[in-house]
Design a protein around this motif. Structure first.
Motif, PDB file in Angstrom:
ATOM      1  N   THR A 183       0.847  -1.193   0.000  1.00 35.88           N
ATOM      2  CA  THR A 183       0.000   0.000   0.000  1.00 35.88           C
ATOM      3  C   THR A 183       0.879   1.238   0.000  1.00 35.88           C
ATOM      4  O   THR A 183       1.795   1.362   0.817  1.00 35.88           O
ATOM      5  CB  THR A 183      -0.906   0.030   1.250  1.00 35.88           C
ATOM      6  N   LEU A 185       1.687   4.811   0.959  1.00 28.90           N
ATOM      7  CA  LEU A 185       1.305   5.751   2.014  1.00 28.90           C
ATOM      8  C   LEU A 185       1.675   7.186   1.657  1.00 28.90           C
ATOM      9  O   LEU A 185       1.006   8.129   2.098  1.00 28.90           O
ATOM     10  CB  LEU A 185       1.968   5.372   3.337  1.00 28.90           C
ATOM     11  N   GLU A 194      -2.016  12.373   7.385  1.00 34.89           N
ATOM     12  CA  GLU A 194      -2.435  11.709   6.146  1.00 34.89           C
ATOM     13  C   GLU A 194      -1.906  10.279   6.104  1.00 34.89           C
ATOM     14  O   GLU A 194      -2.621   9.334   5.727  1.00 34.89           O
ATOM     15  CB  GLU A 194      -1.902  12.463   4.931  1.00 34.89           C
ATOM     16  N   ARG A 198      -3.953   6.570   5.951  1.00 35.81           N
ATOM     17  CA  ARG A 198      -3.715   5.546   4.929  1.00 35.81           C
ATOM     18  C   ARG A 198      -3.202   4.253   5.561  1.00 35.81           C
ATOM     19  O   ARG A 198      -3.547   3.149   5.109  1.00 35.81           O
ATOM     20  CB  ARG A 198      -2.721   6.082   3.898  1.00 35.81           C
TER      21      ARG A 198
END
Length: 207
Positions: A183, A185, A194, A198
């Motif tokens: 993933t 980030l 933020e 995530r």
């Protein structure tokens, strides 16, 4: 789950991202962190800094968005224009620091970038690593030996291959890796909040 930070020590955006990365590590002490050198200035891109006409404008944007400092030593390198950024040498330095103190690698790579972007020290020069070691409380002779060892050159090549294998195309990139799931980030810049959002979503997706 582990965090993988793919950066280049000669990347201004990576320099600007260093405080964010330190905060992410502080907030998530239980997560393993892997720091990988990406290889921005290798091969034909190893040219005098004067050939990168966008540098000063980019640095102004980086400072505005991240608060990053670009010091007088670095300004002298820009003014002279002959300095060659060699990411292979910088990656050897990262590998040597990772070997010397793996649990401090985020702190030490930030110090490495400070040495270039503030003090104007070459990341190809063994003397730079002696200074870093003395400041960080590491063994200077051992760090210089590691920097110049063939094993560290191999580790730098492995880092470049690791970055490519993860599909990273821009620096810095922060990834969360859990099993076979990767993933993104952050790419370039993002704030700690933020990244937390995530990361929470990535954890939920793998639960």
């Amino acid at each position: 789950m582990r965090l993988v930070h793919v950066f280049d020590a000669y990347c201004g955006w990576s320099h600007g991202f260093a405080p964010v990365l330190a905060e992410v590590v502080r907030r998530h002490p239980g997560l393993d962190m892997e720091v990988v050198s990406g290889g921005l200035f290798t091969g034909a891109r190893r040219t005098p800094i004067r050939e990168f006409g966008y540098v000063q404008g980019a640095n102004a944007e980086i400072s505005e968005r991240t608060g990053a400092e670009f010091g007088p030593g670095y300004a002298r390198l820009i003014e002279d224009g002959s300095f060659v950024m060699d990411s292979e040498a910088a990656a050897r330095g990262v590998a040597a620091l990772r070997q010397a103190a793996p649990h401090r690698i985020v702190e030490l790579t930030a110090a490495l970038q400070h040495a270039f972007y503030v003090d104007g020290l070459s990341l190809s020069d063994p003397a730079t690593y002696r200074v870093l070691a003395e400041t960080a409380g590491l063994d200077p002779d051992a760090l210089v030996r590691a920097f110049t060892a063939p094993e560290t050159a191999a580790a730098a090549r492995d880092d470049f291959a690791r970055a490519a294998g993860l599909g990273v195309r821009g620096f810095p990139t922060l990834l969360a890796v859990a099993g076979g799931r990767v993933t993104v980030l952050a790419v370039g810049h993002a704030g700690p909040d933020e990244i937390d959002e995530r990361l929470a979503a990535a954890r939920a997706a793998t639960a």
